[in-house]
Motif scaffolding. Sequence first.
Motif, PDB file in Angstrom:
ATOM      1  N   ARG A 103     -90.019 -12.210 -19.711  1.00  0.00           N
ATOM      2  CA  ARG A 103     -89.180 -11.132 -19.222  1.00  0.00           C
ATOM      3  C   ARG A 103     -88.555 -11.514 -17.891  1.00  0.00           C
ATOM      4  O   ARG A 103     -89.145 -12.252 -17.113  1.00  0.00           O
ATOM      5  N   PRO A 104     -87.360 -11.010 -17.592  1.00  0.00           N
ATOM      6  CA  PRO A 104     -86.751 -11.320 -16.299  1.00  0.00           C
ATOM      7  C   PRO A 104     -87.540 -10.692 -15.161  1.00  0.00           C
ATOM      8  O   PRO A 104     -88.344  -9.788 -15.362  1.00  0.00           O
ATOM      9  N   VAL A 105     -87.296 -11.190 -13.956  1.00  0.00           N
ATOM     10  CA  VAL A 105     -87.969 -10.665 -12.771  1.00  0.00           C
ATOM     11  C   VAL A 105     -87.652  -9.187 -12.616  1.00  0.00           C
ATOM     12  O   VAL A 105     -86.507  -8.766 -12.709  1.00  0.00           O
ATOM     13  N   ASP A 106     -88.693  -8.367 -12.361  1.00  0.00           N
ATOM     14  CA  ASP A 106     -88.511  -6.924 -12.264  1.00  0.00           C
ATOM     15  C   ASP A 106     -87.738  -6.513 -11.017  1.00  0.00           C
ATOM     16  O   ASP A 106     -86.982  -5.555 -11.034  1.00  0.00           O
ATOM     17  N   ASN A 107     -87.948  -7.212  -9.921  1.00  0.00           N
ATOM     18  CA  ASN A 107     -87.358  -6.829  -8.651  1.00  0.00           C
ATOM     19  C   ASN A 107     -86.289  -7.839  -8.262  1.00  0.00           C
ATOM     20  O   ASN A 107     -86.575  -9.024  -8.117  1.00  0.00           O
ATOM     21  N   VAL A 108     -85.063  -7.366  -8.066  1.00  0.00           N
ATOM     22  CA  VAL A 108     -83.950  -8.269  -7.791  1.00  0.00           C
ATOM     23  C   VAL A 108     -84.145  -9.020  -6.478  1.00  0.00           C
ATOM     24  O   VAL A 108     -83.598 -10.116  -6.291  1.00  0.00           O
ATOM     25  N   ASN A 109     -84.947  -8.464  -5.567  1.00  0.00           N
ATOM     26  CA  ASN A 109     -85.159  -9.109  -4.275  1.00  0.00           C
ATOM     27  C   ASN A 109     -86.259 -10.161  -4.305  1.00  0.00           C
ATOM     28  O   ASN A 109     -86.422 -10.908  -3.341  1.00  0.00           O
ATOM     29  N   GLN A 110     -87.005 -10.212  -5.397  1.00  0.00           N
ATOM     30  CA  GLN A 110     -88.177 -11.078  -5.456  1.00  0.00           C
ATOM     31  C   GLN A 110     -87.879 -12.555  -5.162  1.00  0.00           C
ATOM     32  O   GLN A 110     -88.568 -13.173  -4.339  1.00  0.00           O
ATOM     33  N   PRO A 111     -86.864 -13.167  -5.776  1.00  0.00           N
ATOM     34  CA  PRO A 111     -86.628 -14.588  -5.485  1.00  0.00           C
ATOM     35  C   PRO A 111     -86.305 -14.861  -4.016  1.00  0.00           C
ATOM     36  O   PRO A 111     -86.800 -15.824  -3.434  1.00  0.00           O
ATOM     37  N   SER A 112     -85.493 -13.998  -3.395  1.00  0.00           N
ATOM     38  CA  SER A 112     -85.131 -14.202  -1.992  1.00  0.00           C
ATOM     39  C   SER A 112     -86.327 -14.012  -1.072  1.00  0.00           C
ATOM     40  O   SER A 112     -86.520 -14.782  -0.118  1.00  0.00           O
ATOM     41  N   LEU A 113     -87.132 -12.981  -1.339  1.00  0.00           N
ATOM     42  CA  LEU A 113     -88.309 -12.729  -0.512  1.00  0.00           C
ATOM     43  C   LEU A 113     -89.289 -13.896  -0.589  1.00  0.00           C
ATOM     44  O   LEU A 113     -89.845 -14.331   0.421  1.00  0.00           O
ATOM     45  N   ALA A 114     -89.507 -14.386  -1.801  1.00  0.00           N
ATOM     46  CA  ALA A 114     -90.444 -15.490  -1.990  1.00  0.00           C
ATOM     47  C   ALA A 114     -89.931 -16.768  -1.322  1.00  0.00           C
ATOM     48  O   ALA A 114     -90.689 -17.477  -0.650  1.00  0.00           O
ATOM     49  N   ALA A 115     -88.638 -17.043  -1.482  1.00  0.00           N
ATOM     50  CA  ALA A 115     -88.064 -18.254  -0.882  1.00  0.00           C
ATOM     51  C   ALA A 115     -88.149 -18.215   0.637  1.00  0.00           C
ATOM     52  O   ALA A 115     -88.414 -19.239   1.286  1.00  0.00           O
ATOM     53  N   ALA A 116     -87.947 -17.032   1.220  1.00  0.00           N
ATOM     54  CA  ALA A 116     -88.003 -16.898   2.677  1.00  0.00           C
ATOM     55  C   ALA A 116     -89.405 -17.177   3.197  1.00  0.00           C
ATOM     56  O   ALA A 116     -89.584 -17.831   4.236  1.00  0.00           O
ATOM     57  N   LEU A 117     -90.425 -16.686   2.494  1.00  0.00           N
ATOM     58  CA  LEU A 117     -91.812 -16.925   2.897  1.00  0.00           C
ATOM     59  C   LEU A 117     -92.148 -18.410   2.873  1.00  0.00           C
ATOM     60  O   LEU A 117     -92.759 -18.953   3.794  1.00  0.00           O
ATOM     61  N   THR A 118     -91.745 -19.077   1.800  1.00  0.00           N
ATOM     62  CA  THR A 118     -92.075 -20.486   1.631  1.00  0.00           C
ATOM     63  C   THR A 118     -91.303 -21.358   2.614  1.00  0.00           C
ATOM     64  O   THR A 118     -91.856 -22.299   3.201  1.00  0.00           O
TER      65      THR A 118
END
Length: 254
Positions: free
Chosen positions: A24-39
Motif C-alpha cells: 500500500r502507498p504511504v499513508d501520510n504524505v509528509n512521511q518521506p520528507s520527515l524521515a529524510a530530514a531526520l536521517t
Amino acid sequence: MLASAPPYQITWELLPEDFVLDDRPVDNVNQPSLAAALTESLELAGRIPENALIATNYGICAAIARKIVVKAPDWFYIPQIRVPRTEVKQSYTPHKQGDLPIVVMEFISDTDGSEYSSKRTYPPGKWFFYERVLQVPNYIIFEPESGSLEVHRLDESGQYELRSPDENNCYWLAEMELFIGSWEGKRENRAGYWLRWWDKTGELLLWGSELVQQERAAKEAAEQQANQERAAKEVTEQRLAALERRLRDAGLEP
C-alpha cells in the motif's frame, strides 16, 4: 525486564522469499520528507556508524505463534547489523541479522489511530509489536500538522510509559545520546512542524541547506570583516599621507 513470559511463542525468522509484503502507498504524505530530514542531519553530523541501519516504511519481522508478522515503522534506527546489506534489502529480522531497533517512529494524521492505539493485546498492531515483541526502548508518535509529539519509554515492567518533555520541550534519548523535539520552520517546499535532533549541549543538528546557509553567512561575515579592515587601513594611510604633507609644508622632513 520484570514482565512475565507471554502466552505465545516469539521466534526470529527470516522472511520467506514467497512472502507477499503489503504494498500500500504511504499513508501520510509528509512521511518521506520527515524521515529524510531526520536521517540527513544525523549523517551530516557523523552520527551514523558504518554498520547502523536506518530505514523508513521498511518491514521488521518476527514470528508470533509460528505466524510471520511484519510491521513497517515510518522511521527506525538499528545500531548494528551483522550481515551484509544485500541480505536486508527486503526486510529485517532482529537477533538473526543484528540488533533490535532502539527507536521506532510513526508519523500520523488526524484520521490515523487504529495502528497506534494503546492496544496491548494480541493480534499485534504496531503498539503491541514494538512493545511486547521487539521491546523497542523508545516509541515516538508524531503528528506533523499540529506538531504534537509523544515519546513512550519502555519501563521495567516491559510496558510503554508516556514521558514528559524537559524545559526546552525536548526528550533525551539515551541510546542515541541526543535530544529530539518538535521544531517549526521550512524545509524544501514545506512549512510546518518537523522532528529535529539536538546534541547534549543543546546544539541543533543541521540539515544540508542550513549548513550551506551557515557557510554562506560565515563567508559574507569574513568578507565584510575584510572590507572593514581594508577601509580602516585606507583611512590610516590617508591620515598618514596628510600628516606627511603638513610636515613638508612646514619645512620639516617626515
